[in-house]
Design a protein around this motif. Structure first.
Motif, PDB file in Angstrom:
ATOM      1  N   TYR A 157       0.823  -1.206   0.000  1.00 50.32           N
ATOM      2  CA  TYR A 157       0.000   0.000   0.000  1.00 50.32           C
ATOM      3  C   TYR A 157       0.857   1.257   0.000  1.00 50.32           C
ATOM      4  CZ  TYR A 157      -3.845  -3.019   1.670  1.00 50.32           C
ATOM      5  OH  TYR A 157      -4.796  -3.998   1.809  1.00 50.32           O
TER       6      TYR A 157
ATOM      7  N   MET B 132      -7.376  -2.693   4.637  1.00 50.87           N
ATOM      8  CA  MET B 132      -6.434  -1.622   4.324  1.00 50.87           C
ATOM      9  C   MET B 132      -6.169  -0.768   5.556  1.00 50.87           C
ATOM     10  SD  MET B 132      -6.576   1.936   3.719  1.00 50.87           S
ATOM     11  CE  MET B 132      -8.161   2.269   2.955  1.00 50.87           C
TER      12      MET B 132
ATOM     13  N   GLY C 195      -3.383   4.638   1.267  1.00 47.81           N
ATOM     14  CA  GLY C 195      -4.189   3.432   1.284  1.00 47.81           C
ATOM     15  C   GLY C 195      -4.431   2.807  -0.078  1.00 47.81           C
TER      16      GLY C 195
ATOM     17  N   ASP D 136       0.189  -5.885   3.522  1.00 44.19           N
ATOM     18  CA  ASP D 136      -1.110  -6.433   3.916  1.00 44.19           C
ATOM     19  C   ASP D 136      -0.964  -7.381   5.108  1.00 44.19           C
ATOM     20  OD1 ASP D 136      -3.643  -8.062   3.816  1.00 44.19           O
ATOM     21  OD2 ASP D 136      -3.962  -6.798   2.054  1.00 44.19           O
TER      22      ASP D 136
ATOM     23  N   ARG E  92      -3.697   0.708  -3.408  1.00 46.90           N
ATOM     24  CA  ARG E  92      -2.901  -0.502  -3.633  1.00 46.90           C
ATOM     25  C   ARG E  92      -1.955  -0.290  -4.815  1.00 46.90           C
ATOM     26  NH1 ARG E  92      -7.822  -4.815  -3.104  1.00 46.90           N
ATOM     27  NH2 ARG E  92      -8.406  -3.735  -5.013  1.00 46.90           N
TER      28      ARG E  92
END
Length: 466
Positions: A361, A439, A365, A394, A367
Protein backbone atom coordinates in the motif's frame (compact mmCIF):
# COMPACT_ATOMS: atom_id res chain seq x y z
CA UNK A 1 14.00 2.83 -29.37
CA UNK A 2 14.14 1.63 -33.01
CA UNK A 3 12.09 -1.35 -34.19
CA UNK A 4 15.20 -3.33 -35.11
CA UNK A 5 16.73 -2.74 -31.69
CA UNK A 6 13.46 -3.66 -29.94
CA UNK A 7 13.13 -6.90 -31.91
CA UNK A 8 16.73 -7.94 -31.19
CA UNK A 9 16.19 -7.25 -27.48
CA UNK A 10 13.03 -9.36 -27.44
CA UNK A 11 14.72 -12.29 -29.22
CA UNK A 12 17.67 -12.21 -26.81
CA UNK A 13 15.26 -11.99 -23.87
CA UNK A 14 13.30 -15.03 -25.14
CA UNK A 15 16.49 -17.08 -25.42
CA UNK A 16 17.37 -16.29 -21.80
CA UNK A 17 13.95 -16.50 -20.15
CA UNK A 18 11.49 -18.30 -22.42
CA UNK A 19 8.67 -17.26 -24.73
CA UNK A 20 6.12 -16.41 -22.02
CA UNK A 21 8.46 -14.07 -20.20
CA UNK A 22 9.47 -12.50 -23.53
CA UNK A 23 5.80 -11.90 -24.37
CA UNK A 24 5.22 -9.96 -21.15
CA UNK A 25 8.46 -8.03 -21.61
CA UNK A 26 7.53 -7.04 -25.18
CA UNK A 27 3.97 -6.17 -24.14
CA UNK A 28 5.25 -3.96 -21.33
CA UNK A 29 7.66 -2.21 -23.69
CA UNK A 30 4.97 -1.50 -26.27
CA UNK A 31 2.45 -0.45 -23.63
CA UNK A 32 4.96 1.92 -22.10
CA UNK A 33 5.77 3.50 -25.47
CA UNK A 34 2.10 4.14 -26.18
CA UNK A 35 1.40 5.42 -22.66
CA UNK A 36 4.41 7.68 -22.25
CA UNK A 37 5.11 10.04 -25.15
CA UNK A 38 8.05 11.66 -23.45
CA UNK A 39 9.53 14.89 -24.71
CA UNK A 40 12.30 16.62 -22.82
CA UNK A 41 11.41 20.26 -22.22
CA UNK A 42 14.54 22.38 -21.74
CA UNK A 43 14.21 25.37 -19.45
CA UNK A 44 13.52 28.72 -21.07
CA UNK A 45 16.14 31.43 -21.39
CA UNK A 46 14.37 33.57 -18.78
CA UNK A 47 14.45 30.80 -16.18
CA UNK A 48 18.11 30.05 -16.85
CA UNK A 49 18.96 33.73 -16.57
CA UNK A 50 17.13 33.95 -13.22
CA UNK A 51 19.24 31.05 -11.95
CA UNK A 52 22.43 32.79 -13.09
CA UNK A 53 21.42 35.97 -11.30
CA UNK A 54 20.63 34.02 -8.14
CA UNK A 55 24.06 32.43 -8.33
CA UNK A 56 25.71 35.86 -8.61
CA UNK A 57 23.91 36.98 -5.44
CA UNK A 58 25.09 33.85 -3.64
CA UNK A 59 28.66 34.52 -4.73
CA UNK A 60 28.44 38.07 -3.46
CA UNK A 61 27.31 36.70 -0.09
CA UNK A 62 30.49 34.61 -0.11
CA UNK A 63 29.09 31.23 0.91
CA UNK A 64 28.67 29.05 -2.16
CA UNK A 65 29.10 25.30 -2.09
CA UNK A 66 31.81 24.24 -4.52
CA UNK A 67 31.29 21.26 -6.79
CA UNK A 68 33.89 19.02 -8.39
CA UNK A 69 32.73 17.13 -11.47
CA UNK A 70 35.04 14.16 -12.01
CA UNK A 71 35.17 12.61 -15.47
CA UNK A 72 37.44 9.68 -16.39
CA UNK A 73 38.42 9.87 -20.07
CA UNK A 74 39.57 7.02 -22.27
CA UNK A 75 39.83 7.39 -26.04
CA UNK A 76 36.84 9.73 -25.93
CA UNK A 77 35.70 10.88 -29.41
CA UNK A 78 36.22 14.63 -29.71
CA UNK A 79 32.55 15.21 -30.55
CA UNK A 80 31.42 13.62 -27.30
CA UNK A 81 34.21 15.24 -25.30
CA UNK A 82 33.32 18.70 -26.57
CA UNK A 83 29.61 18.29 -25.88
CA UNK A 84 30.24 16.91 -22.39
CA UNK A 85 32.56 19.79 -21.47
CA UNK A 86 30.18 22.38 -22.93
CA UNK A 87 27.33 20.95 -20.83
CA UNK A 88 29.40 21.71 -17.72
CA UNK A 89 30.47 25.14 -18.90
CA UNK A 90 26.80 25.91 -19.57
CA UNK A 91 25.78 25.43 -15.93
CA UNK A 92 23.78 28.31 -14.45
CA UNK A 93 25.57 27.65 -11.15
CA UNK A 94 29.19 28.60 -11.70
CA UNK A 95 31.13 27.51 -8.60
CA UNK A 96 32.47 24.27 -10.02
CA UNK A 97 35.62 22.60 -11.21
CA UNK A 98 35.78 19.97 -13.94
CA UNK A 99 38.43 17.34 -13.28
CA UNK A 100 39.31 15.37 -16.41
CA UNK A 101 41.37 12.26 -15.69
CA UNK A 102 42.57 10.95 -19.05
CA UNK A 103 43.90 7.39 -19.28
CA UNK A 104 44.25 7.45 -23.07
CA UNK A 105 47.64 6.64 -24.57
CA UNK A 106 47.89 10.12 -26.09
CA UNK A 107 46.89 13.34 -24.37
CA UNK A 108 43.94 15.36 -25.67
CA UNK A 109 44.74 18.69 -27.30
CA UNK A 110 41.06 19.64 -27.10
CA UNK A 111 40.82 18.97 -23.36
CA UNK A 112 44.03 20.91 -22.77
CA UNK A 113 42.73 23.86 -24.81
CA UNK A 114 39.60 24.00 -22.68
CA UNK A 115 41.73 23.87 -19.53
CA UNK A 116 43.95 26.69 -20.79
CA UNK A 117 40.91 28.92 -21.43
CA UNK A 118 38.96 28.19 -18.22
CA UNK A 119 40.81 27.80 -14.90
CA UNK A 120 37.87 25.80 -13.55
CA UNK A 121 38.75 22.98 -15.97
CA UNK A 122 41.67 20.83 -14.85
CA UNK A 123 43.06 18.26 -17.25
CA UNK A 124 45.33 15.42 -16.14
CA UNK A 125 46.86 12.96 -18.57
CA UNK A 126 47.38 9.88 -16.40
CA UNK A 127 49.73 8.12 -18.79
CA UNK A 128 48.44 4.69 -17.78
CA UNK A 129 45.03 3.05 -17.88
CA UNK A 130 44.08 1.86 -14.40
CA UNK A 131 40.54 0.86 -15.37
CA UNK A 132 37.36 2.82 -14.77
CA UNK A 133 37.67 2.71 -10.98
CA UNK A 134 41.38 3.50 -10.86
CA UNK A 135 41.04 6.34 -13.36
CA UNK A 136 38.09 7.83 -11.47
CA UNK A 137 39.91 7.53 -8.15
CA UNK A 138 42.84 9.42 -9.70
CA UNK A 139 40.40 12.21 -10.50
CA UNK A 140 38.93 12.10 -6.99
CA UNK A 141 42.41 12.67 -5.56
CA UNK A 142 42.63 15.94 -7.51
CA UNK A 143 39.12 17.15 -6.68
CA UNK A 144 38.89 20.07 -4.25
CA UNK A 145 35.15 20.67 -4.02
CA UNK A 146 32.80 20.33 -1.04
CA UNK A 147 30.69 17.89 -3.07
CA UNK A 148 31.79 15.65 -5.92
CA UNK A 149 29.65 14.56 -8.86
CA UNK A 150 30.40 11.73 -11.27
CA UNK A 151 29.88 12.25 -15.01
CA UNK A 152 30.59 9.81 -17.83
CA UNK A 153 32.82 11.08 -20.62
CA UNK A 154 30.13 10.89 -23.31
CA UNK A 155 27.06 12.04 -21.36
CA UNK A 156 25.50 15.45 -20.74
CA UNK A 157 24.27 17.54 -17.82
CA UNK A 158 21.25 19.81 -18.12
CA UNK A 159 22.12 23.52 -17.59
CA UNK A 160 20.36 23.59 -14.21
CA UNK A 161 21.91 20.40 -12.79
CA UNK A 162 24.31 22.01 -10.30
CA UNK A 163 21.83 24.78 -9.49
CA UNK A 164 19.23 22.20 -8.41
CA UNK A 165 21.76 20.24 -6.35
CA UNK A 166 23.04 23.41 -4.68
CA UNK A 167 19.47 24.39 -3.78
CA UNK A 168 18.96 21.09 -1.94
CA UNK A 169 22.23 21.52 -0.06
CA UNK A 170 21.45 25.13 0.89
CA UNK A 171 18.07 24.06 2.24
CA UNK A 172 19.67 21.41 4.43
CA UNK A 173 22.31 23.85 5.67
CA UNK A 174 19.64 26.40 6.59
CA UNK A 175 17.39 23.83 8.28
CA UNK A 176 20.25 22.49 10.39
CA UNK A 177 21.76 25.96 11.02
CA UNK A 178 25.19 24.95 9.73
CA UNK A 179 28.05 27.05 8.43
CA UNK A 180 30.46 24.46 6.99
CA UNK A 181 29.49 22.27 4.06
CA UNK A 182 31.58 19.46 5.52
CA UNK A 183 29.01 19.33 8.35
CA UNK A 184 26.02 19.05 6.02
CA UNK A 185 24.11 15.81 6.72
CA UNK A 186 23.45 15.19 3.02
CA UNK A 187 25.84 12.48 1.90
CA UNK A 188 24.29 11.55 -1.46
CA UNK A 189 22.00 13.41 -3.86
CA UNK A 190 20.59 11.91 -7.05
CA UNK A 191 18.24 13.01 -9.83
CA UNK A 192 16.07 11.69 -12.62
CA UNK A 193 17.60 11.07 -16.04
CA UNK A 194 16.71 10.25 -19.62
CA UNK A 195 18.44 8.79 -22.66
CA UNK A 196 19.74 10.75 -25.63
CA UNK A 197 19.61 9.20 -29.11
CA UNK A 198 22.95 10.14 -30.61
CA UNK A 199 21.77 9.63 -34.20
CA UNK A 200 18.34 11.25 -34.09
CA UNK A 201 19.08 13.98 -31.57
CA UNK A 202 16.06 13.14 -29.40
CA UNK A 203 15.56 12.38 -25.71
CA UNK A 204 13.58 9.33 -24.64
CA UNK A 205 12.92 6.76 -21.88
CA UNK A 206 12.96 9.02 -18.84
CA UNK A 207 13.93 7.27 -15.63
CA UNK A 208 11.68 8.88 -13.05
CA UNK A 209 13.03 7.59 -9.77
CA UNK A 210 11.40 7.22 -6.36
CA UNK A 211 12.57 8.81 -3.11
CA UNK A 212 15.36 6.89 -1.43
CA UNK A 213 14.44 3.21 -1.09
CA UNK A 214 17.15 0.96 0.37
CA UNK A 215 15.67 -2.39 -0.61
CA UNK A 216 14.90 -1.18 -4.11
CA UNK A 217 18.57 -0.18 -4.36
CA UNK A 218 19.43 -3.70 -3.19
CA UNK A 219 17.44 -4.95 -6.19
CA UNK A 220 19.10 -2.76 -8.85
CA UNK A 221 21.12 0.40 -9.33
CA UNK A 222 18.15 2.71 -9.72
CA UNK A 223 20.18 5.72 -8.46
CA UNK A 224 22.60 5.70 -11.41
CA UNK A 225 22.91 9.30 -12.80
CA UNK A 226 23.22 12.22 -11.83
CA UNK A 227 24.76 11.52 -8.44
CA UNK A 228 26.63 13.95 -6.20
CA UNK A 229 28.28 12.91 -2.93
CA UNK A 230 29.81 14.80 -0.03
CA UNK A 231 33.54 14.90 -0.68
CA UNK A 232 34.66 13.22 2.54
CA UNK A 233 32.31 10.27 1.94
CA UNK A 234 33.32 9.52 -1.64
CA UNK A 235 37.03 10.03 -0.92
CA UNK A 236 36.85 7.61 2.00
CA UNK A 237 34.88 4.92 0.16
CA UNK A 238 36.43 5.33 -3.30
CA UNK A 239 35.60 3.07 -6.24
CA UNK A 240 36.80 -0.54 -6.16
CA UNK A 241 38.30 -1.97 -9.33
CA UNK A 242 37.23 -5.55 -8.61
CA UNK A 243 33.68 -4.39 -9.37
CA UNK A 244 34.51 -2.51 -12.58
CA UNK A 245 31.41 -2.35 -14.73
CA UNK A 246 29.28 -1.92 -11.61
CA UNK A 247 31.70 0.28 -9.69
CA UNK A 248 29.10 3.02 -9.21
CA UNK A 249 26.53 0.50 -7.92
CA UNK A 250 29.08 -0.81 -5.43
CA UNK A 251 29.82 2.75 -4.30
CA UNK A 252 26.14 3.67 -3.88
CA UNK A 253 25.39 0.49 -1.94
CA UNK A 254 28.15 1.23 0.54
CA UNK A 255 27.41 4.96 0.83
CA UNK A 256 23.68 4.43 1.33
CA UNK A 257 23.96 1.23 3.34
CA UNK A 258 26.15 2.63 6.07
CA UNK A 259 23.52 5.33 6.57
CA UNK A 260 20.34 3.35 6.06
CA UNK A 261 21.32 0.17 7.90
CA UNK A 262 23.40 1.58 10.74
CA UNK A 263 22.51 5.25 11.23
CA UNK A 264 19.21 6.89 12.19
CA UNK A 265 17.33 9.28 9.89
CA UNK A 266 18.84 7.98 6.65
CA UNK A 267 16.17 9.86 4.75
CA UNK A 268 17.81 13.10 5.84
CA UNK A 269 21.13 11.99 4.37
CA UNK A 270 20.07 10.79 0.93
CA UNK A 271 17.92 13.02 -1.26
CA UNK A 272 16.22 12.56 -4.62
CA UNK A 273 15.71 15.55 -6.95
CA UNK A 274 12.61 14.80 -9.02
CA UNK A 275 13.89 16.44 -12.20
CA UNK A 276 15.79 15.17 -15.24
CA UNK A 277 19.28 16.60 -14.78
CA UNK A 278 21.27 14.06 -16.81
CA UNK A 279 21.17 12.85 -20.41
CA UNK A 280 22.60 9.34 -20.86
CA UNK A 281 23.97 9.25 -24.39
CA UNK A 282 22.83 6.32 -26.49
CA UNK A 283 25.12 5.38 -29.38
CA UNK A 284 26.21 2.15 -31.01
CA UNK A 285 27.80 -0.14 -28.43
CA UNK A 286 26.72 1.88 -25.40
CA UNK A 287 25.06 0.19 -22.45
CA UNK A 288 22.10 2.56 -22.81
CA UNK A 289 21.38 1.33 -26.33
CA UNK A 290 22.33 -2.31 -25.81
CA UNK A 291 22.32 -3.59 -22.22
CA UNK A 292 23.69 -6.98 -23.29
CA UNK A 293 26.86 -5.24 -24.55
CA UNK A 294 28.25 -5.26 -20.99
CA UNK A 295 27.02 -8.50 -19.48
CA UNK A 296 30.14 -8.63 -17.30
CA UNK A 297 28.84 -5.51 -15.55
CA UNK A 298 25.75 -7.34 -14.31
CA UNK A 299 27.87 -10.11 -12.84
CA UNK A 300 30.00 -7.44 -11.16
CA UNK A 301 26.80 -5.90 -9.77
CA UNK A 302 25.74 -9.24 -8.34
CA UNK A 303 29.14 -9.70 -6.70
CA UNK A 304 29.04 -6.17 -5.28
CA UNK A 305 25.62 -6.85 -3.76
CA UNK A 306 26.82 -10.14 -2.28
CA UNK A 307 29.83 -8.37 -0.75
CA UNK A 308 27.50 -5.70 0.63
CA UNK A 309 25.38 -8.34 2.33
CA UNK A 310 28.43 -10.06 3.80
CA UNK A 311 29.92 -6.82 5.14
CA UNK A 312 26.57 -5.91 6.77
CA UNK A 313 26.12 -9.35 8.39
CA UNK A 314 23.15 -10.16 6.17
CA UNK A 315 22.99 -13.94 5.75
CA UNK A 316 21.80 -14.25 2.17
CA UNK A 317 22.39 -15.45 -1.35
CA UNK A 318 22.05 -13.15 -4.35
CA UNK A 319 20.53 -14.27 -7.63
CA UNK A 320 20.28 -12.47 -10.96
CA UNK A 321 16.72 -12.01 -12.18
CA UNK A 322 15.61 -12.52 -15.77
CA UNK A 323 15.89 -8.76 -16.32
CA UNK A 324 19.51 -7.72 -16.85
CA UNK A 325 20.91 -5.73 -13.96
CA UNK A 326 18.17 -6.71 -11.50
CA UNK A 327 18.75 -8.93 -8.49
CA UNK A 328 17.03 -10.73 -5.66
CA UNK A 329 18.32 -11.29 -2.13
CA UNK A 330 17.35 -14.65 -0.68
CA UNK A 331 17.77 -14.63 3.09
CA UNK A 332 19.30 -17.87 4.34
CA UNK A 333 18.96 -17.44 8.11
CA UNK A 334 16.61 -15.65 10.49
CA UNK A 335 15.38 -12.65 8.52
CA UNK A 336 14.92 -10.22 11.41
CA UNK A 337 18.32 -11.07 12.82
CA UNK A 338 19.92 -10.19 9.48
CA UNK A 339 17.77 -7.11 8.87
CA UNK A 340 17.59 -5.22 12.12
CA UNK A 341 16.35 -2.17 10.21
CA UNK A 342 13.13 -3.95 9.13
CA UNK A 343 10.06 -4.27 11.37
CA UNK A 344 7.86 -6.43 9.15
CA UNK A 345 7.83 -8.08 5.76
CA UNK A 346 4.87 -8.85 3.53
CA UNK A 347 4.08 -10.64 0.29
CA UNK A 348 1.89 -10.34 -2.80
CA UNK A 349 -1.82 -11.17 -2.89
CA UNK A 350 -3.46 -12.50 -6.06
CA UNK A 351 -7.13 -12.89 -6.88
CA UNK A 352 -8.67 -15.94 -8.56
CA UNK A 353 -7.80 -14.52 -12.00
CA UNK A 354 -4.12 -14.25 -11.08
CA UNK A 355 -4.13 -10.46 -10.77
CA UNK A 356 -2.49 -8.47 -7.98
CA UNK A 357 -5.18 -7.46 -5.52
CA UNK A 358 -3.11 -6.49 -2.49
CA UNK A 359 0.06 -6.84 -0.52
CA UNK A 360 1.58 -3.37 -0.80
CA UNK A 361 0.00 0.00 0.00
CA UNK A 362 0.86 3.66 -0.41
CA UNK A 363 0.41 6.01 2.53
CA UNK A 364 -3.02 7.05 1.22
CA UNK A 365 -4.19 3.43 1.28
CA UNK A 366 -4.17 2.88 -2.47
CA UNK A 367 -2.90 -0.50 -3.63
CA UNK A 368 0.30 -0.51 -5.66
CA UNK A 369 0.39 -2.54 -8.91
CA UNK A 370 -3.34 -3.13 -8.50
CA UNK A 371 -4.85 -5.51 -11.11
CA UNK A 372 -1.56 -6.21 -12.85
CA UNK A 373 -1.33 -9.86 -13.99
CA UNK A 374 1.14 -11.99 -12.05
CA UNK A 375 3.62 -12.18 -14.94
CA UNK A 376 3.63 -8.43 -15.57
CA UNK A 377 6.74 -6.84 -14.05
CA UNK A 378 5.48 -3.27 -14.01
CA UNK A 379 7.36 -1.56 -16.84
CA UNK A 380 11.00 -0.88 -17.77
CA UNK A 381 12.10 -0.69 -14.12
CA UNK A 382 10.27 -3.93 -13.19
CA UNK A 383 9.29 -2.67 -9.75
CA UNK A 384 6.28 -5.00 -9.49
CA UNK A 385 8.64 -7.99 -9.12
CA UNK A 386 11.32 -6.39 -6.94
CA UNK A 387 11.83 -6.31 -3.18
CA UNK A 388 11.39 -2.76 -1.91
CA UNK A 389 10.59 -0.55 1.07
CA UNK A 390 7.00 0.64 1.24
CA UNK A 391 4.46 2.46 3.38
CA UNK A 392 2.55 -0.69 4.37
CA UNK A 393 2.06 -4.38 3.60
CA UNK A 394 -1.11 -6.43 3.92
CA UNK A 395 -1.77 -8.06 7.30
CA UNK A 396 -2.99 -11.20 5.51
CA UNK A 397 0.51 -12.06 4.32
CA UNK A 398 2.96 -10.74 6.86
CA UNK A 399 5.77 -11.63 9.26
CA UNK A 400 6.61 -9.25 12.09
CA UNK A 401 9.20 -8.75 14.78
CA UNK A 402 8.18 -10.35 18.08
CA UNK A 403 8.02 -7.01 19.87
CA UNK A 404 5.22 -5.88 17.53
CA UNK A 405 2.96 -8.90 18.16
CA UNK A 406 0.93 -7.17 20.92
CA UNK A 407 0.32 -4.20 18.62
CA UNK A 408 -0.77 -6.50 15.80
CA UNK A 409 -3.19 -8.37 18.04
CA UNK A 410 -4.60 -5.16 19.49
CA UNK A 411 -5.32 -3.74 16.02
CA UNK A 412 -6.64 -6.92 14.39
CA UNK A 413 -8.39 -8.35 17.48
CA UNK A 414 -7.02 -11.80 16.68
CA UNK A 415 -3.96 -13.82 17.59
CA UNK A 416 -0.88 -13.39 15.45
CA UNK A 417 0.33 -16.15 13.16
CA UNK A 418 3.18 -15.78 10.67
CA UNK A 419 1.50 -15.78 7.26
CA UNK A 420 4.64 -14.90 5.24
CA UNK A 421 7.35 -17.40 6.19
CA UNK A 422 4.82 -20.01 7.32
CA UNK A 423 1.20 -20.89 6.61
CA UNK A 424 -1.04 -18.60 8.63
CA UNK A 425 -4.07 -19.85 10.54
CA UNK A 426 -6.15 -16.67 10.54
CA UNK A 427 -7.28 -16.70 6.88
CA UNK A 428 -10.91 -17.38 7.70
CA UNK A 429 -10.91 -14.53 10.21
CA UNK A 430 -9.83 -11.96 7.60
CA UNK A 431 -12.07 -13.37 4.85
CA UNK A 432 -15.12 -11.76 6.40
CA UNK A 433 -13.56 -8.29 6.30
CA UNK A 434 -13.96 -5.70 3.54
CA UNK A 435 -11.01 -4.38 1.54
CA UNK A 436 -11.36 -1.03 3.31
CA UNK A 437 -11.15 -2.56 6.78
CA UNK A 438 -8.14 -4.68 5.80
CA UNK A 439 -6.43 -1.62 4.32
CA UNK A 440 -7.05 0.45 7.44
CA UNK A 441 -5.70 -2.29 9.72
CA UNK A 442 -2.63 -2.75 7.54
CA UNK A 443 -1.89 0.98 7.50
CA UNK A 444 -2.40 1.35 11.26
CA UNK A 445 -0.10 -1.53 12.11
CA UNK A 446 2.65 -0.53 9.69
CA UNK A 447 2.49 3.07 10.89
CA UNK A 448 3.30 1.82 14.39
CA UNK A 449 6.30 -0.03 12.98
CA UNK A 450 7.55 3.04 11.13
CA UNK A 451 7.18 5.16 14.28
CA UNK A 452 9.98 3.02 15.73
CA UNK A 453 12.21 3.99 12.81
CA UNK A 454 12.02 0.56 11.15
CA UNK A 455 11.35 -0.26 7.52
CA UNK A 456 8.45 -2.11 5.93
CA UNK A 457 9.65 -4.57 3.28
CA UNK A 458 7.54 -5.95 0.44
CA UNK A 459 8.64 -9.18 -1.26
CA UNK A 460 6.54 -9.99 -4.37
CA UNK A 461 7.97 -13.50 -4.74
CA UNK A 462 5.95 -14.68 -1.75
CA UNK A 463 2.46 -15.10 -3.19
CA UNK A 464 -0.82 -15.69 -1.42
CA UNK A 465 -4.07 -16.29 -3.29
CA UNK A 466 -7.25 -14.89 -1.79
Amino acid sequence: MGIKNAVSKTIAYAKRNGAKAAFFAAFERVSDNFRDKYKYQPLGKDVLEEQRQEYKLLMQAGNCVRFSIVVPLFNTPEKYLKEMIESVIGQTYGNWELVLADASMSSSDMAQEYADKDPRIRYYHLGVNRGISGNTNAGLEKAQGDYIGLLDHDDLLTPDALYEVSKVIRKSMKTNKLARYSDCPLRLIYSDEDKYDDNKGVYYEPHIKPPFNMDYLMSNNYICHFTVMRADVIRRLKLRDKYDGAQDYDLFLRACGEAALTMPAAGNQIVHIAKVLYHWRCHRGSTAANPASKTYAYEAGKNALLDFCTKNNIAADVESLQHLGFYRINYTEDFFNSRKDVGCIGGKLLDKKGRICGGIYKKDGSRVYDRLPEGFSGGPQHRAVLQQDCAAVDIRCISIRPEFIPIFEDITKTSYSDSFFAAGVNDSYFEAMTDEVLMEMSLRFCEEVRKKGLRILWDPKVVKRV
